[in-house]
Write a protein that holds these residues in place. Sequence first.
Motif, PDB file in Angstrom:
ATOM      1  N   ALA A  77     -31.301  16.979 -54.129  1.00 36.51           N
ATOM      2  CA  ALA A  77     -30.399  16.281 -53.212  1.00 36.51           C
ATOM      3  C   ALA A  77     -28.990  16.218 -53.784  1.00 36.51           C
ATOM      4  CB  ALA A  77     -30.927  14.874 -52.937  1.00 36.51           C
ATOM      5  N   TYR A  78     -28.885  15.987 -55.105  1.00 39.79           N
ATOM      6  CA  TYR A  78     -27.564  15.970 -55.738  1.00 39.79           C
ATOM      7  C   TYR A  78     -26.881  17.324 -55.588  1.00 39.79           C
ATOM      8  CZ  TYR A  78     -23.912  15.787 -59.288  1.00 39.79           C
ATOM      9  OH  TYR A  78     -22.691  15.844 -59.934  1.00 39.79           O
ATOM     10  N   HIS A  79     -27.641  18.397 -55.698  1.00 37.07           N
ATOM     11  CA  HIS A  79     -27.064  19.734 -55.515  1.00 37.07           C
ATOM     12  C   HIS A  79     -26.402  19.846 -54.152  1.00 37.07           C
ATOM     13  CE1 HIS A  79     -27.128  23.393 -57.978  1.00 37.07           C
ATOM     14  NE2 HIS A  79     -27.949  22.724 -58.773  1.00 37.07           N
ATOM     15  N   GLU A  80     -27.069  19.330 -53.120  1.00 34.39           N
ATOM     16  CA  GLU A  80     -26.480  19.397 -51.777  1.00 34.39           C
ATOM     17  C   GLU A  80     -25.226  18.528 -51.683  1.00 34.39           C
ATOM     18  OE1 GLU A  80     -27.279  21.500 -49.490  1.00 34.39           O
ATOM     19  OE2 GLU A  80     -28.938  22.266 -50.705  1.00 34.39           O
ATOM     20  N   ALA A  81     -25.280  17.325 -52.263  1.00 36.81           N
ATOM     21  CA  ALA A  81     -24.104  16.448 -52.237  1.00 36.81           C
ATOM     22  C   ALA A  81     -22.945  17.077 -52.999  1.00 36.81           C
ATOM     23  CB  ALA A  81     -24.457  15.089 -52.847  1.00 36.81           C
ATOM     24  N   ALA A  82     -23.230  17.656 -54.170  1.00 37.47           N
ATOM     25  CA  ALA A  82     -22.178  18.269 -54.985  1.00 37.47           C
ATOM     26  C   ALA A  82     -21.586  19.485 -54.283  1.00 37.47           C
ATOM     27  CB  ALA A  82     -22.743  18.662 -56.352  1.00 37.47           C
ATOM     28  N   ALA A  83     -22.425  20.274 -53.628  1.00 42.33           N
ATOM     29  CA  ALA A  83     -21.920  21.441 -52.904  1.00 42.33           C
ATOM     30  C   ALA A  83     -21.044  21.009 -51.730  1.00 42.33           C
ATOM     31  CB  ALA A  83     -23.089  22.293 -52.421  1.00 42.33           C
ATOM     32  N   ASP A  84     -21.467  19.961 -51.024  1.00 41.82           N
ATOM     33  CA  ASP A  84     -20.645  19.433 -49.931  1.00 41.82           C
ATOM     34  C   ASP A  84     -19.288  18.952 -50.439  1.00 41.82           C
ATOM     35  OD1 ASP A  84     -22.515  19.940 -47.976  1.00 41.82           O
ATOM     36  OD2 ASP A  84     -23.286  17.897 -47.880  1.00 41.82           O
ATOM     37  N   PHE A  85     -19.308  18.212 -51.547  1.00 43.72           N
ATOM     38  CA  PHE A  85     -18.059  17.646 -52.033  1.00 43.72           C
ATOM     39  C   PHE A  85     -17.162  18.722 -52.640  1.00 43.72           C
ATOM     40  CE2 PHE A  85     -15.431  14.603 -54.557  1.00 43.72           C
ATOM     41  CZ  PHE A  85     -15.049  13.810 -53.491  1.00 43.72           C
ATOM     42  N   THR A  86     -17.745  19.781 -53.201  1.00 45.09           N
ATOM     43  CA  THR A  86     -16.956  20.922 -53.659  1.00 45.09           C
ATOM     44  C   THR A  86     -16.190  21.533 -52.489  1.00 45.09           C
ATOM     45  OG1 THR A  86     -18.499  21.438 -55.451  1.00 45.09           O
ATOM     46  CG2 THR A  86     -17.080  23.219 -54.704  1.00 45.09           C
ATOM     47  N   SER A  87     -16.861  21.643 -51.348  1.00 42.27           N
ATOM     48  CA  SER A  87     -16.205  22.174 -50.151  1.00 42.27           C
ATOM     49  C   SER A  87     -15.044  21.285 -49.720  1.00 42.27           C
ATOM     50  CB  SER A  87     -17.231  22.295 -49.026  1.00 42.27           C
ATOM     51  OG  SER A  87     -16.623  22.702 -47.820  1.00 42.27           O
ATOM     52  N   LEU A  88     -15.265  19.969 -49.728  1.00 45.10           N
ATOM     53  CA  LEU A  88     -14.211  19.029 -49.335  1.00 45.10           C
ATOM     54  C   LEU A  88     -13.005  19.127 -50.267  1.00 45.10           C
ATOM     55  CD1 LEU A  88     -14.553  15.388 -48.195  1.00 45.10           C
ATOM     56  CD2 LEU A  88     -13.130  15.876 -50.172  1.00 45.10           C
ATOM     57  N   LEU A  89     -13.246  19.131 -51.581  1.00 42.84           N
ATOM     58  CA  LEU A  89     -12.137  19.223 -52.533  1.00 42.84           C
ATOM     59  C   LEU A  89     -11.416  20.559 -52.394  1.00 42.84           C
ATOM     60  CD1 LEU A  89     -13.710  17.678 -55.758  1.00 42.84           C
ATOM     61  CD2 LEU A  89     -12.019  16.624 -54.245  1.00 42.84           C
ATOM     62  N   GLY A  90     -12.180  21.616 -52.131  1.00 42.27           N
ATOM     63  CA  GLY A  90     -11.553  22.919 -51.937  1.00 42.27           C
ATOM     64  C   GLY A  90     -10.624  22.932 -50.741  1.00 42.27           C
ATOM     65  N   LEU A  91     -11.067  22.322 -49.640  1.00 46.63           N
ATOM     66  CA  LEU A  91     -10.231  22.249 -48.443  1.00 46.63           C
ATOM     67  C   LEU A  91      -8.914  21.543 -48.727  1.00 46.63           C
ATOM     68  CD1 LEU A  91      -9.982  22.717 -45.371  1.00 46.63           C
ATOM     69  CD2 LEU A  91     -11.041  20.471 -45.050  1.00 46.63           C
ATOM     70  N   LEU A  92      -8.959  20.489 -49.548  1.00 48.90           N
ATOM     71  CA  LEU A  92      -7.757  19.710 -49.844  1.00 48.90           C
ATOM     72  C   LEU A  92      -6.769  20.447 -50.746  1.00 48.90           C
ATOM     73  CD1 LEU A  92      -9.135  16.082 -50.326  1.00 48.90           C
ATOM     74  CD2 LEU A  92      -7.787  16.982 -48.421  1.00 48.90           C
ATOM     75  N   ASN A  93      -7.112  21.635 -51.190  1.00 47.23           N
ATOM     76  CA  ASN A  93      -6.179  22.438 -51.976  1.00 47.23           C
ATOM     77  C   ASN A  93      -5.369  23.397 -51.114  1.00 47.23           C
ATOM     78  OD1 ASN A  93      -6.336  22.221 -55.156  1.00 47.23           O
ATOM     79  ND2 ASN A  93      -8.381  21.783 -54.360  1.00 47.23           N
ATOM     80  N   PHE A  94      -5.607  23.367 -49.816  1.00 49.64           N
ATOM     81  CA  PHE A  94      -4.801  24.170 -48.895  1.00 49.64           C
ATOM     82  C   PHE A  94      -3.708  23.295 -48.302  1.00 49.64           C
ATOM     83  CE2 PHE A  94      -8.749  26.551 -49.033  1.00 49.64           C
ATOM     84  CZ  PHE A  94      -8.301  27.871 -49.070  1.00 49.64           C
ATOM     85  N   ARG A 146     -27.025  12.400 -48.544  1.00 47.62           N
ATOM     86  CA  ARG A 146     -25.913  11.824 -47.796  1.00 47.62           C
ATOM     87  C   ARG A 146     -25.345  10.541 -48.401  1.00 47.62           C
ATOM     88  NH1 ARG A 146     -27.115  11.772 -41.563  1.00 47.62           N
ATOM     89  NH2 ARG A 146     -24.849  11.509 -41.520  1.00 47.62           N
ATOM     90  N   PRO A 147     -26.154   9.605 -48.912  1.00 47.21           N
ATOM     91  CA  PRO A 147     -25.539   8.428 -49.540  1.00 47.21           C
ATOM     92  C   PRO A 147     -24.665   8.787 -50.751  1.00 47.21           C
ATOM     93  CG  PRO A 147     -27.826   7.967 -49.008  1.00 47.21           C
ATOM     94  CD  PRO A 147     -27.627   9.439 -48.796  1.00 47.21           C
ATOM     95  N   PHE A 148     -25.096   9.778 -51.534  1.00 43.25           N
ATOM     96  CA  PHE A 148     -24.308  10.150 -52.707  1.00 43.25           C
ATOM     97  C   PHE A 148     -22.990  10.808 -52.295  1.00 43.25           C
ATOM     98  CE2 PHE A 148     -23.038  11.990 -56.663  1.00 43.25           C
ATOM     99  CZ  PHE A 148     -23.626  11.199 -57.647  1.00 43.25           C
ATOM    100  N   SER A 149     -23.049  11.751 -51.360  1.00 43.34           N
ATOM    101  CA  SER A 149     -21.806  12.390 -50.903  1.00 43.34           C
ATOM    102  C   SER A 149     -20.927  11.384 -50.169  1.00 43.34           C
ATOM    103  CB  SER A 149     -22.113  13.598 -50.017  1.00 43.34           C
ATOM    104  OG  SER A 149     -22.912  13.244 -48.908  1.00 43.34           O
ATOM    105  N   GLY A 150     -21.558  10.423 -49.464  1.00 45.27           N
ATOM    106  CA  GLY A 150     -20.772   9.371 -48.810  1.00 45.27           C
ATOM    107  C   GLY A 150     -20.046   8.502 -49.804  1.00 45.27           C
ATOM    108  N   ALA A 151     -20.698   8.189 -50.935  1.00 41.85           N
ATOM    109  CA  ALA A 151     -20.048   7.390 -51.980  1.00 41.85           C
ATOM    110  C   ALA A 151     -18.888   8.151 -52.600  1.00 41.85           C
ATOM    111  CB  ALA A 151     -21.068   7.002 -53.047  1.00 41.85           C
ATOM    112  N   LEU A 152     -19.039   9.469 -52.784  1.00 42.12           N
ATOM    113  CA  LEU A 152     -17.935  10.286 -53.300  1.00 42.12           C
ATOM    114  C   LEU A 152     -16.766  10.280 -52.314  1.00 42.12           C
ATOM    115  CD1 LEU A 152     -19.904  13.352 -54.716  1.00 42.12           C
ATOM    116  CD2 LEU A 152     -18.529  11.737 -56.056  1.00 42.12           C
ATOM    117  N   PHE A 153     -17.073  10.419 -51.023  1.00 42.42           N
ATOM    118  CA  PHE A 153     -16.018  10.413 -50.009  1.00 42.42           C
ATOM    119  C   PHE A 153     -15.290   9.069 -49.993  1.00 42.42           C
ATOM    120  CE2 PHE A 153     -14.493   9.624 -45.677  1.00 42.42           C
ATOM    121  CZ  PHE A 153     -13.729  10.763 -45.458  1.00 42.42           C
TER     122      PHE A 153
END
Length: 276
Positions: free
Chosen positions: A82-99, A153-160
Amino acid sequence: MGYQVPWFFSDTYERLEVIPLLDWDNAQSGYGYLELGEDSTRHEPFPFALNFDAIAHETGHLLLLGAIGAPRYSPPSIDFLAYHEAAADFTSLLGLLNFDTALDHILRRTRGNLLISNELDRLAELSDEKQVRMLSHSLRISDVGDEVHDRSRPFSGALFDTLVEIFQLILVERGLASLDTRALREVRLDLGQEDLDREGIQLREAYNTSHFALKSALEEARDIVGEIFVGSWLYLDPDNFSFPLASEALIEAASKRRARRFADQVYLNFVWRGLL
């Protein structure tokens, strides 16, 4: 962060093989490969190879495996997957913010209130109406099941929420916002998404003269949270993994870098989600 992340398959393959188009309705990455299918739900099929979120998500899996590896002595735990999915999601979010164009678009749409509906919290977005997962929500670990995407989702939500809260605190530090005494956790409890979207409309007039100042604050929040996120990987052990340990790793990373003034907020966000 000052260190390189190798491909986790580098002992076998020199480079990653990217297969940009398969007759398949998903994307995946693994030992030396990244495969991309296409979304067939539209009138005309749309390749995931043209979708930044899909590519960044799968690359996030590869980066995490290179940084911390996979379990060697036992099958991966449900929290590890589950952490892998949260980390992959948040990697995508951080990547988007570099544009630069993405930063401008997100801020102009939200007027600086990142809790209202916008592209930033949508993962693997396929169109304006359809996305795979959203990071802006109020789910806690007691609200989800054991399916790995749901449990993530709770972990990625906490990161967000950590990103949004640090952004807001930077605005306060710079005199760009007044201090809201309601913690983000209380906002999640008190207001639904429609309420948040309606409140966001009130920010438009104040936003018009402060776009670039807000953009600078969001860039700093992005970099601070990115440092915490990647820095936490140094403390993770795939063979002894749980959400509480991953949460503690984030707090440890925050306390040793420029984010230390926000370490309490990081801690409280993960406690509220039931992850600590």
